[in-house]
Design an enzyme around this catalytic site. Sequence first.
Site, PDB file in Angstrom:
ATOM      1  N   GLY A   1       3.553 -14.978   7.014  1.00  0.00           N
ATOM      2  CA  GLY A   1       2.955 -14.607   8.283  1.00  0.00           C
ATOM      3  C   GLY A   1       3.961 -14.243   9.357  1.00  0.00           C
ATOM      4  O   GLY A   1       5.163 -14.502   9.243  1.00  0.00           O
TER       5      GLY A   1
ATOM      6  N   ASP B   1       7.576  -1.111  11.508  1.00  0.00           N
ATOM      7  CA  ASP B   1       6.762  -0.048  10.908  1.00  0.00           C
ATOM      8  C   ASP B   1       5.933   0.691  11.955  1.00  0.00           C
ATOM      9  O   ASP B   1       4.963   1.363  11.622  1.00  0.00           O
ATOM     10  CB  ASP B   1       5.856  -0.607   9.812  1.00  0.00           C
TER      11      ASP B   1
ATOM     12  N   GLN C   1      13.680 -13.694   6.018  1.00  0.00           N
ATOM     13  CA  GLN C   1      12.396 -14.317   5.706  1.00  0.00           C
ATOM     14  C   GLN C   1      12.214 -14.222   4.198  1.00  0.00           C
ATOM     15  O   GLN C   1      11.779 -13.209   3.670  1.00  0.00           O
ATOM     16  CB  GLN C   1      11.248 -13.625   6.441  1.00  0.00           C
TER      17      GLN C   1
ATOM     18  N   ARG D   1       0.813  -1.220   0.000  1.00  0.00           N
ATOM     19  CA  ARG D   1       0.000   0.000   0.000  1.00  0.00           C
ATOM     20  C   ARG D   1       0.850   1.275   0.000  1.00  0.00           C
ATOM     21  O   ARG D   1       0.327   2.360  -0.261  1.00  0.00           O
ATOM     22  CB  ARG D   1      -0.930  -0.019   1.214  1.00  0.00           C
TER      23      ARG D   1
ATOM     24  N   ASN E   1      38.286  40.619   5.937  1.00  0.00           N
ATOM     25  CA  ASN E   1      37.092  41.222   5.350  1.00  0.00           C
ATOM     26  C   ASN E   1      37.066  40.926   3.857  1.00  0.00           C
ATOM     27  O   ASN E   1      38.043  41.218   3.144  1.00  0.00           O
ATOM     28  CB  ASN E   1      37.073  42.726   5.582  1.00  0.00           C
TER      29      ASN E   1
END
Length: 456
Positions: free
Chosen positions: A78, A103, A73, A15, A376
């Site tokens: 799951g 997250d 993984q 998403r 300067n």
Amino acid sequence: MYKCATILAAGEGKRMKSETPKVLHKVCGKEMVNHVIDIMRKAEMEEVNVIVGRGAEKVKAATEIKNVSYSLQDKQLGTGHAVMCASDFLKGKKGIVAIFTGDAPLIKEETVKNLLKFHEEGSFKATILTSVIENPGAYGRVIRNENNEVEKIVEAKDCNSEEAAVKEINAGMYCFDIESLLLSLSKLTNNNAQGEYYLTDVIGILKSEGAKVGAMVTEFEETIGVNSRVELAAVEKILRQRINKKHMENGVTIIDPDTTYIGSDVEIGQDTIIYPGNVIEGKTVIKENCMLYPNSRITDSTIESGVHIQSSVILESHIGENTTVGPYAYIRPESTIGKNARIGDFVEIKKSSIGDNTKVSHLTYIGDAEVGSACNFGCGTVVVNYDGKKKHKTIIGDNVFIGCNTNLVSPVKVNDNAYTAAGSTITEEVPEGALAIARERQTNIEGWVEKKGLKK
């Protein structure tokens, strides 16, 4: 007791609609997973293991500085499967493992510490972090028994009317006894419609074996996970408000917190005043009594006491006490500005050191240079540091006056107390106390405008 943490950071984050792994999207200038890692470190975890999957190499590259280990993984099967993938990390260990999600960057240090303490003092085999919300909707319900321990977790779709009325929900963050967790994982199955292994099923396995499972309630805000850009913005706002509040409580004036963006690792001293539109990022340290007028960006820099900055960019640099910067100055990385100096409007400093009490007031570029004190610079000065192949260095002593529109062609040296005449192009060393003049003698051609037909 030994304590470690495992962070779930293998999700695809579809998403988010991004090529960037979800956990690497930033909140207040820092990747979400790094927020969680830092909290685990502050909570005194002895080891932190990050479970990676999609974009594993990117996640590793963004977190390797945190001194963590990794488990892979390779298939998304799951949350239970994710923790199974960390079995090698957990094997042989005795103690507590905290399992958090990469997250959910709003979790607080004290909450993690309290969860560990609650788990240990209750002699639980597992402890679930929960929240109580008015409209639990699709969240799994935490059902307690007569001893106020967890009896089970029921998914929303499986709740009966009594269970659906429960307002305590599973936050998806846990503590486990490591040996009990590993034993339960070996019994975990994917006998469900999705064919996935769920970490919540471990709770059911433990309960079926008579184990004690506890639950500790925390604010729902801390448990919010990010699954979309909209949620990312919402979490960003919450954390930004927390950060700004912390600084204000510590004695910093923030004129408009809603339009002030301060990173989570920034340090700011008392009595500093910050106007709207400032963006302060990274490991920046701002000392006491500074004034940040509107619309500056400061990243990974140290700003000493009493500095005034207006509408400027300062990157990976050091600004000395009581110096003024801006408006519209650009201080590029590896620059050091001394005390009581003046870096004015439309001045760019690149990889250079500027001495105390030196004034570079406007429309000037200084790159790859060492500049002494009390110098300067006239308007329009350019340090010409690049010959088309290499960068070269310019050295300017103390009390030097650089006339307007001077070009200093590197490598070149201007010694103490020297002057350069306006409009000069300096290519050779200027001795101490000398005036260098390097320009074409003026010639006036009478009547030239009329002869060219340009007279109006």
